[in-house]
Design a protein around this motif. Structure first.
Motif, PDB file in Angstrom:
ATOM      1  N   ALA A 153      -3.645   6.691  -6.032  1.00 10.17           N
ATOM      2  CA  ALA A 153      -4.241   7.018  -4.733  1.00 10.17           C
ATOM      3  C   ALA A 153      -3.517   6.340  -3.587  1.00 10.17           C
ATOM      4  CB  ALA A 153      -5.720   6.628  -4.737  1.00 10.17           C
ATOM      5  N   ALA A 154      -2.916   5.197  -3.859  1.00  7.50           N
ATOM      6  CA  ALA A 154      -2.190   4.469  -2.805  1.00  7.50           C
ATOM      7  C   ALA A 154      -0.794   5.028  -2.569  1.00  7.50           C
ATOM      8  CB  ALA A 154      -2.087   2.988  -3.177  1.00  7.50           C
ATOM      9  N   GLY A 155      -0.356   5.937  -3.427  1.00  8.01           N
ATOM     10  CA  GLY A 155       1.019   6.411  -3.370  1.00  8.01           C
ATOM     11  C   GLY A 155       1.409   7.055  -2.055  1.00  8.01           C
ATOM     12  N   ALA A 156       0.512   7.852  -1.470  1.00  9.45           N
ATOM     13  CA  ALA A 156       0.851   8.526  -0.215  1.00  9.45           C
ATOM     14  C   ALA A 156       1.135   7.520   0.897  1.00  9.45           C
ATOM     15  CB  ALA A 156      -0.291   9.466   0.188  1.00  9.45           C
ATOM     16  N   GLY A 157       0.339   6.464   0.955  1.00  9.03           N
ATOM     17  CA  GLY A 157       0.564   5.431   1.965  1.00  9.03           C
ATOM     18  C   GLY A 157       1.892   4.727   1.777  1.00  9.03           C
ATOM     19  N   TRP A 158       2.233   4.418   0.514  1.00 10.70           N
ATOM     20  CA  TRP A 158       3.507   3.751   0.270  1.00 10.70           C
ATOM     21  C   TRP A 158       4.688   4.680   0.582  1.00 10.70           C
ATOM     22  CZ3 TRP A 158       3.728  -1.137   0.256  1.00 10.70           C
ATOM     23  CH2 TRP A 158       2.670  -1.903  -0.248  1.00 10.70           C
ATOM     24  N   ARG A 159       4.542   5.965   0.327  1.00 10.54           N
ATOM     25  CA  ARG A 159       5.630   6.896   0.665  1.00 10.54           C
ATOM     26  C   ARG A 159       5.805   6.994   2.170  1.00 10.54           C
ATOM     27  NH1 ARG A 159       3.364   9.380  -3.921  1.00 10.54           N
ATOM     28  NH2 ARG A 159       1.958  10.706  -2.687  1.00 10.54           N
ATOM     29  N   ARG A 160       4.699   6.987   2.896  1.00 13.50           N
ATOM     30  CA  ARG A 160       4.824   7.048   4.356  1.00 13.50           C
ATOM     31  C   ARG A 160       5.438   5.757   4.901  1.00 13.50           C
ATOM     32  NH1 ARG A 160       0.441   8.737   9.080  1.00 13.50           N
ATOM     33  NH2 ARG A 160       1.884   8.275  10.776  1.00 13.50           N
ATOM     34  N   LYS A 161       5.071   4.633   4.333  1.00 15.28           N
ATOM     35  CA  LYS A 161       5.688   3.373   4.759  1.00 15.28           C
ATOM     36  C   LYS A 161       7.188   3.396   4.498  1.00 15.28           C
ATOM     37  CE  LYS A 161       1.677   0.321   4.128  1.00 15.28           C
ATOM     38  NZ  LYS A 161       1.151  -0.869   3.416  1.00 15.28           N
ATOM     39  N   ALA A 162       7.586   3.907   3.352  1.00 14.35           N
ATOM     40  CA  ALA A 162       9.018   3.985   3.035  1.00 14.35           C
ATOM     41  C   ALA A 162       9.749   4.869   4.031  1.00 14.35           C
ATOM     42  CB  ALA A 162       9.208   4.509   1.613  1.00 14.35           C
ATOM     43  N   ALA A 163       9.137   5.993   4.412  1.00 14.75           N
ATOM     44  CA  ALA A 163       9.744   6.886   5.395  1.00 14.75           C
ATOM     45  C   ALA A 163       9.877   6.208   6.753  1.00 14.75           C
ATOM     46  CB  ALA A 163       8.917   8.159   5.519  1.00 14.75           C
ATOM     47  N   HIS A 166      10.037   0.911   5.563  1.00 16.01           N
ATOM     48  CA  HIS A 166       9.486  -0.232   4.831  1.00 16.01           C
ATOM     49  C   HIS A 166       9.483   0.101   3.337  1.00 16.01           C
ATOM     50  CE1 HIS A 166       8.251  -2.131   8.581  1.00 16.01           C
ATOM     51  NE2 HIS A 166       7.753  -0.962   8.952  1.00 16.01           N
ATOM     52  N   PRO A 167      10.585  -0.175   2.639  1.00 14.15           N
ATOM     53  CA  PRO A 167      10.724   0.256   1.245  1.00 14.15           C
ATOM     54  C   PRO A 167       9.846  -0.552   0.288  1.00 14.15           C
ATOM     55  CG  PRO A 167      12.589  -1.104   1.879  1.00 14.15           C
ATOM     56  CD  PRO A 167      11.783  -0.874   3.135  1.00 14.15           C
ATOM     57  N   SER A 168       9.574   0.048  -0.844  1.00 12.68           N
ATOM     58  CA  SER A 168       8.773  -0.607  -1.873  1.00 12.68           C
ATOM     59  C   SER A 168       9.238  -0.134  -3.237  1.00 12.68           C
ATOM     60  CB  SER A 168       7.285  -0.307  -1.682  1.00 12.68           C
ATOM     61  OG  SER A 168       7.037   1.088  -1.729  1.00 12.68           O
ATOM     62  N   THR A 169       8.816  -0.839  -4.277  1.00 10.81           N
ATOM     63  CA  THR A 169       9.189  -0.520  -5.651  1.00 10.81           C
ATOM     64  C   THR A 169       7.942  -0.506  -6.517  1.00 10.81           C
ATOM     65  OG1 THR A 169      11.339  -1.616  -5.360  1.00 10.81           O
ATOM     66  CG2 THR A 169      10.595  -1.208  -7.620  1.00 10.81           C
ATOM     67  N   LEU A 170       7.770   0.570  -7.277  1.00 10.18           N
ATOM     68  CA  LEU A 170       6.639   0.674  -8.197  1.00 10.18           C
ATOM     69  C   LEU A 170       6.870  -0.251  -9.388  1.00 10.18           C
ATOM     70  CD1 LEU A 170       3.996   2.345  -8.568  1.00 10.18           C
ATOM     71  CD2 LEU A 170       5.353   3.915  -9.966  1.00 10.18           C
ATOM     72  N   VAL A 171       5.818  -0.922  -9.812  1.00 11.80           N
ATOM     73  CA  VAL A 171       5.892  -1.898 -10.900  1.00 11.80           C
ATOM     74  C   VAL A 171       4.884  -1.503 -11.974  1.00 11.80           C
ATOM     75  CG1 VAL A 171       5.514  -4.317 -11.522  1.00 11.80           C
ATOM     76  CG2 VAL A 171       6.619  -3.741  -9.345  1.00 11.80           C
ATOM     77  N   ASP A 172       5.329  -1.358 -13.203  1.00 10.48           N
ATOM     78  CA  ASP A 172       4.390  -1.017 -14.267  1.00 10.48           C
ATOM     79  C   ASP A 172       3.754  -2.291 -14.830  1.00 10.48           C
ATOM     80  OD1 ASP A 172       6.136  -2.167 -16.169  1.00 10.48           O
ATOM     81  OD2 ASP A 172       7.041  -0.235 -16.668  1.00 10.48           O
ATOM     82  N   GLN A 173       2.881  -2.121 -15.812  1.00  7.10           N
ATOM     83  CA  GLN A 173       2.111  -3.257 -16.311  1.00  7.10           C
ATOM     84  C   GLN A 173       3.008  -4.318 -16.952  1.00  7.10           C
ATOM     85  OE1 GLN A 173      -0.939  -2.524 -19.383  1.00  7.10           O
ATOM     86  NE2 GLN A 173      -2.397  -3.413 -17.928  1.00  7.10           N
ATOM     87  N   ASP A 174       4.016  -3.882 -17.710  1.00  3.58           N
ATOM     88  CA  ASP A 174       4.920  -4.848 -18.337  1.00  3.58           C
ATOM     89  C   ASP A 174       5.729  -5.615 -17.291  1.00  3.58           C
ATOM     90  OD1 ASP A 174       4.077  -4.136 -20.870  1.00  3.58           O
ATOM     91  OD2 ASP A 174       5.674  -2.647 -21.152  1.00  3.58           O
ATOM     92  N   GLN A 175       6.214  -4.915 -16.280  1.00  2.00           N
ATOM     93  CA  GLN A 175       6.971  -5.584 -15.214  1.00  2.00           C
ATOM     94  C   GLN A 175       6.080  -6.539 -14.439  1.00  2.00           C
ATOM     95  OE1 GLN A 175       8.192  -1.842 -13.483  1.00  2.00           O
ATOM     96  NE2 GLN A 175      10.333  -2.185 -14.032  1.00  2.00           N
ATOM     97  N   LEU A 176       4.829  -6.151 -14.256  1.00  2.00           N
ATOM     98  CA  LEU A 176       3.883  -7.010 -13.558  1.00  2.00           C
ATOM     99  C   LEU A 176       3.735  -8.342 -14.283  1.00  2.00           C
ATOM    100  CD1 LEU A 176       1.952  -6.995 -11.123  1.00  2.00           C
ATOM    101  CD2 LEU A 176       0.187  -6.078 -12.636  1.00  2.00           C
TER     102      LEU A 176
END
Length: 414
Positions: A153-163, A166-176
């Protein structure tokens, strides 16, 4: 009556001390006023220490009303409203809700983006010039989510921030788990937000800016300002039986700023938003990033005084008593976030943030008198926006009205 042609700044929090340093640095005769020692009475000493450059959206957004009802129904939710304060808060809430969609949301986003864009670099410049560069480091923030659904659900906000740059990187559970081994394994994943910074100790930052301002000749009066009175010969600051006349006055008085504006005949809808945190001096765990617990309205930071965990938004009025039970709840939640956290010798803090209904501070010349200015209403972002606020305010005081136009008090006084 003493006279003078300098600048008075009413309020010695992070915004007031940053501005005092920038003005004194260029040769202005500056006097800071505050009822307490710099950085002690407002939220500046107790904040999370984040420079949140990618937080470009107002707090109000589509669907916020339903979300708020859910938060209020949850004893551990991040939103608290005292029912007795609701009639007073209602006009502020109405504006807050209107900000959540359409052009109002876009206008607030544009204004906030002007503060956020380059704010880490501006903070680096400010700290370097003030001799406190070692108080700041660039480090990504790690947003963590309870479930895959909330992360999606937060994905749209992060995509707009990147545009918006303000870049970001998705982190999965193992990376977390690799990034933050001390975190509970219950979190589903996270997002690294790269445009971020962190200070070592928020109170040390205020102290450093204050010392730097004093080093350039700024004065400090520890006294409660009772009134600000414009006249033909200057602007009088009246405090505890003493009057001082200045050429210009800046109100940076946090939650009390609205009182000064009202006495001057202006509308400044700043409200007191309570926040709570607990600091653990010897947590015996390592936390590597500024953490944002996205589904809880809480943050955590490893600071010089210890591991600080807190957040929340409480609306109960500027003089309401703080609630120890909220600290107890935060402490219990902290143990869930960090199962191995040592909670001995904890330090509890509560304070009131000066919050605007559109999440946009007022950095403005007064509509009543051109020698009066406001620098207030920064909400959760006083530390984040303090350097940019000082830049914008000094430009405005030099006559650059366009620099501060998106932050004008006129938006509430039309």
């Amino acid at each position: 009556m003493t006279t003078g042609d300098g600048v008075a700044i009413v309020g010695a929090g992070i915004v007031g001390t940053a501005l005092a340093f920038r003005l004194a640095e260029r040769g202005e005769a500056v006097t800071l006023f505050d009822a307490g020692a710099p950085g002690t009475l407002g939220p500046s000493r107790g904040n999370a220490g984040h420079i949140a450059a990618s937080d470009i959206f107002p707090l109000s957004h589509p669907g916020i009303a339903l979300e708020a009802l859910g938060m209020l129904a949850n004893p551990n939710g991040p939103l608290k409203i005292d029912p007795r304060y609701l009639p007073t808060l209602a006009p502020w809430l109405a504006t807050f809700l209107r900000t959540g969609s359409g052009e109002r949301f876009e206008a607030a986003t544009r204004a906030i983006s002007l503060l956020c864009d380059g704010t880490v670099a501006a903070t680096e410049r400010l700290f370097a010039d003030a001799g406190i560069a070692n108080c700041l480091r660039r480090v990504p923030a790690l947003y963590v989510y309870d479930s895959a659904g909330s992360l999606d659900a937060a994905g749209a906000g992060w995509r707009r921030k990147a545009a918006a740059g303000h870049p970001s990187t998705l982190v999965d559970q193992d990376q977390l788990r690799e990034l933050e081994p001390a975190l509970s394994h219950a979190f589903a994943g996270g997002v690294l937000s790269h445009h971020w910074g962190q200070v070592s100790d928020p109170k040390a930052v205020v102290d450093g800016l204050y010392d730097a301002a004093r080093g350039h000749g700024a004065a400090f009066r520890q006294a409660r300002v009772e009134a600000i009175v414009p006249s033909e010969t200057g602007v009088t600051v009246r405090e505890e039986g003493r009057d001082q006349r200045f050429a210009r006055v800046v109100v940076a008085a946090g939650v009390r700023s609205g009182d000064f504006a009202a006495r001057l005949g202006e509308k400044l809808p700043v409200t007191a938003e309570g926040g709570y945190n607990v600091t653990y001096p010897s947590p015996f765990i390592a936390v590597n990033h500024p953490l944002v617990f996205a589904d809880h309205g809480m943050v955590s930071t490893s600071l010089r005084p210890g591991l600080r965990i807190g957040g929340w938004a409480e609306y109960a009025g500027p003089d309401a008593s703080f609630r120890p039970a909220y600290h107890d709840r935060i402490a219990r939640i902290a143990k869930r976030f960090f199962p191995r956290l040592d909670q001995r010798d904890q330090i509890r803090w509560a304070g009131r943030r000066p919050s605007m209904p559109d999440s946009t501070p007022v950095i403005s010349r007064s509509t009543v008198d051109p020698r009066l200015f406001y620098a207030t209403g920064h909400g959760h972002y006083g530390l984040t926006w303090s350097a940019r606020t000082a830049e914008i305010m000094t430009a405005l005081m030099d006559g650059d009205e366009a620099a501060a136009a998106p932050f004008s008090i006129r938006r509430f006084n039309r």
